[in-house]
Structure formats: structure tokens, C-alpha cells
Design a protein around this motif. Structure first.
Motif, PDB file in Angstrom:
ATOM      1  N   ILE A  66       0.846  -1.188   0.000  1.00  0.00           N
ATOM      2  CA  ILE A  66       0.000   0.000   0.000  1.00  0.00           C
ATOM      3  C   ILE A  66       0.889   1.249   0.000  1.00  0.00           C
ATOM      4  CG2 ILE A  66      -1.923  -1.152   1.155  1.00  0.00           C
ATOM      5  CD1 ILE A  66      -0.980   0.115   3.784  1.00  0.00           C
ATOM      6  N   PRO A  67       0.346   2.397  -0.392  1.00  0.00           N
ATOM      7  CA  PRO A  67       1.149   3.620  -0.353  1.00  0.00           C
ATOM      8  C   PRO A  67       1.334   4.114   1.079  1.00  0.00           C
ATOM      9  CG  PRO A  67      -1.092   4.104  -1.063  1.00  0.00           C
ATOM     10  CD  PRO A  67      -0.992   2.610  -0.966  1.00  0.00           C
ATOM     11  N   THR A  68       2.321   4.945   1.282  1.00  0.00           N
ATOM     12  CA  THR A  68       2.513   5.577   2.577  1.00  0.00           C
ATOM     13  C   THR A  68       1.473   6.684   2.751  1.00  0.00           C
ATOM     14  OG1 THR A  68       4.013   7.261   1.706  1.00  0.00           O
ATOM     15  CG2 THR A  68       4.994   5.162   2.400  1.00  0.00           C
ATOM     16  N   SER A  69       1.344   7.169   3.980  1.00  0.00           N
ATOM     17  CA  SER A  69       0.397   8.255   4.225  1.00  0.00           C
ATOM     18  C   SER A  69       0.820   9.504   3.453  1.00  0.00           C
ATOM     19  CB  SER A  69       0.296   8.550   5.723  1.00  0.00           C
ATOM     20  OG  SER A  69       1.557   8.924   6.252  1.00  0.00           O
ATOM     21  N   GLU A 489      -6.660  10.969  11.171  1.00  0.00           N
ATOM     22  CA  GLU A 489      -6.314  11.078   9.747  1.00  0.00           C
ATOM     23  C   GLU A 489      -5.020  10.335   9.439  1.00  0.00           C
ATOM     24  OE1 GLU A 489      -4.613  14.586   7.109  1.00  0.00           O
ATOM     25  OE2 GLU A 489      -6.813  14.727   7.285  1.00  0.00           O
ATOM     26  N   GLU A 490      -3.986  10.508  10.268  1.00  0.00           N
ATOM     27  CA  GLU A 490      -2.722   9.815  10.029  1.00  0.00           C
ATOM     28  C   GLU A 490      -2.898   8.306  10.118  1.00  0.00           C
ATOM     29  OE1 GLU A 490       1.273   9.167   9.174  1.00  0.00           O
ATOM     30  OE2 GLU A 490       0.032  10.960   8.929  1.00  0.00           O
ATOM     31  N   LEU A 491      -3.697   7.864  11.071  1.00  0.00           N
ATOM     32  CA  LEU A 491      -3.932   6.431  11.256  1.00  0.00           C
ATOM     33  C   LEU A 491      -4.638   5.836  10.047  1.00  0.00           C
ATOM     34  CD1 LEU A 491      -3.927   3.920  13.094  1.00  0.00           C
ATOM     35  CD2 LEU A 491      -6.058   4.772  14.100  1.00  0.00           C
ATOM     36  N   TYR A 492      -5.700   6.455   9.590  1.00  0.00           N
ATOM     37  CA  TYR A 492      -6.486   5.904   8.483  1.00  0.00           C
ATOM     38  C   TYR A 492      -5.748   6.012   7.153  1.00  0.00           C
ATOM     39  CZ  TYR A 492     -10.743   4.684  10.965  1.00  0.00           C
ATOM     40  OH  TYR A 492     -11.662   4.049  11.779  1.00  0.00           O
ATOM     41  N   LEU A 493      -5.036   7.108   6.930  1.00  0.00           N
ATOM     42  CA  LEU A 493      -4.269   7.211   5.692  1.00  0.00           C
ATOM     43  C   LEU A 493      -3.131   6.196   5.668  1.00  0.00           C
ATOM     44  CD1 LEU A 493      -3.993  11.063   5.095  1.00  0.00           C
ATOM     45  CD2 LEU A 493      -5.192   9.411   3.658  1.00  0.00           C
ATOM     46  N   SER A 494      -2.525   5.926   6.814  1.00  0.00           N
ATOM     47  CA  SER A 494      -1.405   4.983   6.872  1.00  0.00           C
ATOM     48  C   SER A 494      -1.850   3.550   6.669  1.00  0.00           C
ATOM     49  CB  SER A 494      -0.685   5.112   8.220  1.00  0.00           C
ATOM     50  OG  SER A 494      -0.098   6.381   8.367  1.00  0.00           O
ATOM     51  N   VAL A 495      -2.990   3.178   7.222  1.00  0.00           N
ATOM     52  CA  VAL A 495      -3.421   1.778   7.204  1.00  0.00           C
ATOM     53  C   VAL A 495      -4.413   1.494   6.075  1.00  0.00           C
ATOM     54  CG1 VAL A 495      -4.458  -0.089   8.551  1.00  0.00           C
ATOM     55  CG2 VAL A 495      -3.036   1.632   9.687  1.00  0.00           C
ATOM     56  N   LEU A 496      -5.391   2.363   5.862  1.00  0.00           N
ATOM     57  CA  LEU A 496      -6.456   2.093   4.887  1.00  0.00           C
ATOM     58  C   LEU A 496      -6.402   2.996   3.658  1.00  0.00           C
ATOM     59  CD1 LEU A 496      -9.486   1.541   7.316  1.00  0.00           C
ATOM     60  CD2 LEU A 496      -7.902  -0.160   6.368  1.00  0.00           C
TER      61      LEU A 496
END
Length: 541
Positions: A66-69, A489-496
Motif C-alpha cells: 500500500i502507499p505511505t500516508s 487522519e494519520e492512522l487511516y491514511l497509513s493503514v487504509l
């Protein structure tokens, strides 16, 4: 004075020179969409996936992760009209692409039967060079031990020609695998008689293919290596239902039977085997050499349609012919014209797999949302009007987990061998992910299902849970330094690879409310784990 006809003929070259060029054929991705739309016949079609869904999907398909945040933020903020095409080209040009393709084709061709560094090196180098598929198939099917650059390709045969306990070498299983993986035809039930349910599959097909392998054997070498003994003549066989003796020379299904030349005993080799150097020798008539010449060629429709169908499955989640290894008259493609088009274009572009995958990624069909359109009650996967969700492979889950948690670079740079607790290295983690999420050996991974062992791994594995310990620069470290309004936001962009909605923002705020110190650290780890263990994380949607 020249006649009018002569004058006209004289001017013809100038007319041709200045004539407007013939219109170029539409790009393949546009023609694909036209054929998909024609078959849909007005049925509801899902809209385009939003940028977050597309970014995650195409990165998983081309990089296996997956891409990074930071990459997600940059792509979501980009307002240029061509950003998806530019992303596709950037992903395909990256060194991550050959790694992903090597992992993908390893699973497809070896079906979790084993690993070997020479095989891994061969696949990686082949995809780095964007080697044409017909050339790769020739090298795998020829399995020459004499060329150091391609000798790893022999692992496909070598693993299947190995003895397991007191069991004899299973040449029949090797025959079935070549039929399934290179021709898209499972001749398993045609070994002892004509197939009872598929009239296209004949016993002669199986036995003719078996004749190429019947005298192949595993060499004792430090690298994957196979050799052949001289063929004594035709391979005898008989149907268990019709006790009529028959025989066949080597024969690619659908092709003419090869004549096995009669060679005087002692004259079978152009270069005789040498026990001191462990050289297998060079046969005057090499069945594997003939197979490599006859099977992976543009004229063999089974070969070209099989790889076109498999690449469609890789990108779309389902084959145009489904199951992938059951091409026959009673199981036609969902879109016959489309499969023929893909096969023709692949031939015209010299079996360039990267080129075809790029064209598939550019289609509106690939870029559709996985959400059902309004008015549709269920997904009809064979129409491809909605993107099909599919579970990630063990390798994709591994790399996605390491990218999401920010642990990838640390583990890539760690020295090989065991970590402090015997579970903190990339090799150990890879082995654990394969055990937890991969299918059993010899079981094709064209479909993945959730399992109890996978759930237990996510709940209890020390190495996996160790990725949620704060280290400089990783996800837990970054979250720990953010204020409460930035964590979600950082959590969701990083994981999902997406931003949280209002309900999710509220859930994160509630989980962290009033917590400080170790209590807050623990809450952040539990939130990250919950997203990693979610269905959304484990599917390519």
C-alpha cells in the motif's frame, strides 16, 4: 503528349505523400471498455472509484503493498487530469514492480510447493528486464542447466521431479501442472481415459504431454537442474474403459505428434554425460527442447489465451474464463471477443506483460468502484460492471502491514538471521505470514478465504504485535507525537489509504479521551491493530 491516365499515375506518389494518415486504432484500454459495455447491455454500472480507492488498488496490484500516508496525501491533493495515468507509469517504472511480479508468478507457478534462491533470482531478473512471457516460458520449459543466467528456471521442474519418501517421481502431476499453468487446461481426469465430463479433453492429450516428461529426472547439483534420458520410442497407454493398446510420441495438445527418431544405441547423445563434471550431456532428440519450441509460441492459441486470461484475473479479480484452468468448449469466456483481442494484442506486442497490465489499469473497467451501483442488488462478477474485491495474498499482507506500521525500512535493513526474540526479522515474518494466510501446497491461489489460523495469528503473534511498538519514525511513534485532532487522519491514511469519516473520527476521539502516557500508547496500538485486522485492510477493493 502524355495521356490523362499517365499524368494521373505520375502524380500518384505525390498524392500518397500528402494524403492524410489513416486513423490509428483506438488504444487497447478503450476497446476493452467498449466490449465490456456492449456485454453489460444497459445494466447498472458502478461509478469510477474515488482517488483513495484507486490509489490503494493499483499500488497493491503493481507494487504488492500500500502507499505511505505521505504518498496518499500527495495523490489526493493532486488536481491534474492525468494523475492516474502518471501514477500507473510511475509504479511500473519502480523497482518494486519486478519484486511484486516475481512474488506473484512464484505463487502462480509453484503453488507454495517450495522456494529456491536461484528461482527467485531468475524471476526477479526476468521481470527487471521485462522479458517477454513467451521467452520466459521457453526457458522454464526447456530447463537448461548450461546457461547460468537462466538455470534457476529449472526449479519449476526440479521441485516436481523430486522424490518424496518412497513414492516414485510423479511425472503425471508435472504433466497436469504444465497443462493447467501454461495452457489453461486441467487434464487431471484424462490420464486414464477421455474426460468423462469435458469432451474436449482426451486421454491422448494427457499422454502426449506426458511423453515430453517421462524420461526427465532431477540432477544432483547445487542449483535446480534436470536432465533427460533418451526416449526409447512412443509412450504406450490404454483407456481403462476400452482395453485397446495405443501409443503416442510427444505431442502438445492440439498439435501434431512428434516423431521420435530412431537412433543407434550409444549414439543418442551429441555430447555424452560426464560423471566427473556432473554434465547431463546433450541429447540428439530432446523432448524438453521440443516442448519449449512448440508450446510457448504465438501460433498456440491455448498458450496465448491462457496468459491473457491470467493477467485479466490478476487485475480484475476473475478470469474471462473461470476457473482459470478450465478452458474448453462448454466453459466459454464471458467475453469471447475480448479474450481474443487481448491474445492478439499480446502477440502483436511481443508478449510484453508490463504493456498489457498498463493497458488494463487504464481501463474504466479496472478503475470502477467496488460499491454496487444504484439499482443493482448483487454483483455479477462475470460482467465486470463493478470492481471485484479480492483478498490479499500472504505477500501483499506482509508488505502492506510493514508499510502501514512504518516498519518496512527497519526490517529491510536488519541483518539476516534471528532477532532478539527469534521473531524480529523479515524472513521470519514472511514465513509466518505465508503459514497463516497462504493456501496449502498444490492448491491454486486464484481465490482466498479467511481462516482460523489467520485470525489466531493476528491476535497472538509476537512478531506481528511487535510492529505496533513505537520506534523512531514508525507509525506508533508518529501517532504518539500528534494532537488528538490529527491522530485519526494519520492512522487511516497509513493503514487504509483513506481519510476517516465522521463516525470514525468520533470513535478514535472516544478511544483516546482522557488517556495519557502508557494508557494513551496502549489505546493507539489497539486502534492500529483493529484496522490491520479489519476486512477492509485484507482485501484489494
Amino acid at each position: 503528349m502524355p495521356s490523362p491516365l499517365a499524368c494521373s499515375l505520375a502524380l500518384l506518389p505525390l498524392a500518397l505523400l500528402f494524403a492524410p494518415p489513416a486513423p490509428a486504432a483506438e488504444p487497447l484500454h478503450q476497446r476493452i471498455d467498449q466490449l465490456i459495455a456492449a456485454k453489460a447491455k444497459g445494466r447498472p454500472v458502478s461509478p469510477r472509484a474515488d482517488d483513495a480507492e484507486f490509489l490503494r488498488r493499483v499500488t497493491l496490484d503493481f507494487h504488492g503493498t500500500i502507499p505511505t500516508s505521505a504518498q496518499a496525501r500527495a495523490f489526493l491533493a493532486d488536481t491534474s487530469a492525468d494523475k492516474r495515468a502518471r501514477l500507473i507509469d510511475r509504479l511500473l517504472a519502480s523497482p518494486e514492480y519486478p519484486r511484486r511480479m516475481a512474488e506473484l508468478f512464484h505463487v502462480v507457478l509453484m503453488e507454495r510447493m517450495g522456494d529456491h534462491p536461484e528461482w527467485a533470482k531468475y524471476l526477479r531478473k526476468s521481470f527487471e528486464a521485462n522479458k517477454p512471457w513467451d521467452q520466459m516460458a521457453r526457458e522454464i520449459l526447456r530447463a537448461s542447466p548450461r546457461d547460468e543466467a537462466t538455470r534457476g528456471a529449472a526449479f519449476f521442474y526440479a521441485k516436481r521431479l523430486a522424490n518424496y519418501g518412497q513414492n516414485p517421481v510423479d511425472h503425471a502431476a508435472l504433466t497436469r501442472d504444465v497443462g493447467r499453468l501454461f495452457l489453461g487446461k486441467d487434464f487431471r481426469c484424462a490420464q486414464c481415459h477421455d474426460h468423462l465430463f469435458i469432451k474436449d479433453y482426451k486421454q491422448h492429450d494427457f499422454q502426449g504431454l506426458l511423453a515430453f516428461f517421462q524420461n526427465a529426472y532431477l540432477l544432483d547439483a547445487a542449483f535446480p537442474a534436470v536432465a533427460e534420458r533418451p526416449l526409447p520410442g512412443k509412450l504406450p497407454f490404454m483407456s481403462v474403459f476400452k482395453k485397446v493398446p495405443r501409443a503416442t510420441g510427444p505431442r502438445v495438445p492440439g498439435k501434431l505428434e512428434l516423431t521420435v527418431p530412431i537412433v543407434a544405441k550409444g549414439n543418442e547423445y551429441l555430447e555424452k554425460p560426464d560423471r566427473k563434471t556432473r554434465s547431463p550431456g546433450v541429447l540428439r532428440f530432446s523432448p524438453l527442447g521440443e516442448l519449449a519450441k512448440q508450446l510457448p509460441v504465438a501460433e498456440n492459441a491455448d498458450f496465448t489465451r491462457n496468459i491473457a486470461n491470467r493477467l485479466w484475473w490478476v487485475m480484475m479479480g476473475r478470469g474471462l474464463v473461470h476457473p482459470l484452468d478450465l478452458h474448453h468448449g462448454a466453459n466459454p469466456p464471458s467475453h469471447p471477443e475480448l479474450l481474443d483481442l487481448l491474445a492478439r494484442e499480446l502477440i502483436a506486442n511481443k508478449f510484453d506483460l508490463k504493456w498489457l497490465m498498463r493497458e488494463l489499469a487504464l481501463t474504466e473497467t479496472y478503475q470502477r468502484s467496488s460499491i454496487l451501483p444504484e439499482g443493482a442488488h448483487r454483483k455479477d462478477g462475470s460482467l465486470f460492471t463493478t470492481a471485484l474485491e479480492r483478498r490479499l495474498s500472504a505477500e501483499q499482507l506482509l508488505w502492506a502491514t510493514l508499510e502501514a506500521t512504518g516498519e518496512r525500512e527497519r526490517l529491510l535493513k536488519a541483518p539476516p538471521g534471528k532477532g532478539k526474540k527469534g521473531a524480529d526479522t523479515l524472513d521470519v515474518l514472511r514465513t509466518k505470514f505465508v503459514r497463516a494466510f497462504a493456501n496449502p501446497p498444490r492448491e491454486a491461489e486464484d481465490e482466498h478465504s479467511p481462516s482460523l489460523k489467520g485470525a489466531l495469528f493476528l491476535l497472538n503473534d509476537e512478531a506481528l504485535l511487535g510492529t505496533l511498538v513505537a520506534r523512531p519514525g514508525n507509525l506508533m511513534d508518529r501517532l504518539g507525537k500528534l494532537g488528538p485532532d490529527k491522530v485519526a487522519e494519520e492512522l487511516y491514511l497509513s493503514v487504509l489509504t483513506r481519510r476517516p469519516d465522521a463516525e470514525e473520527l468520533a470513535e478514535v476521539a472516544k478511544a483516546l479521551a482522557g488517556k495519557t502516557g502508557q494508557a494513551r500508547t496502549g489505546a493507539l496500538a489497539r486502534l492500529a491493530w483493529a484496522l490491520l485486522a479489519s476486512t477492509e485492510f485484507s482485501v484489494n477493493h
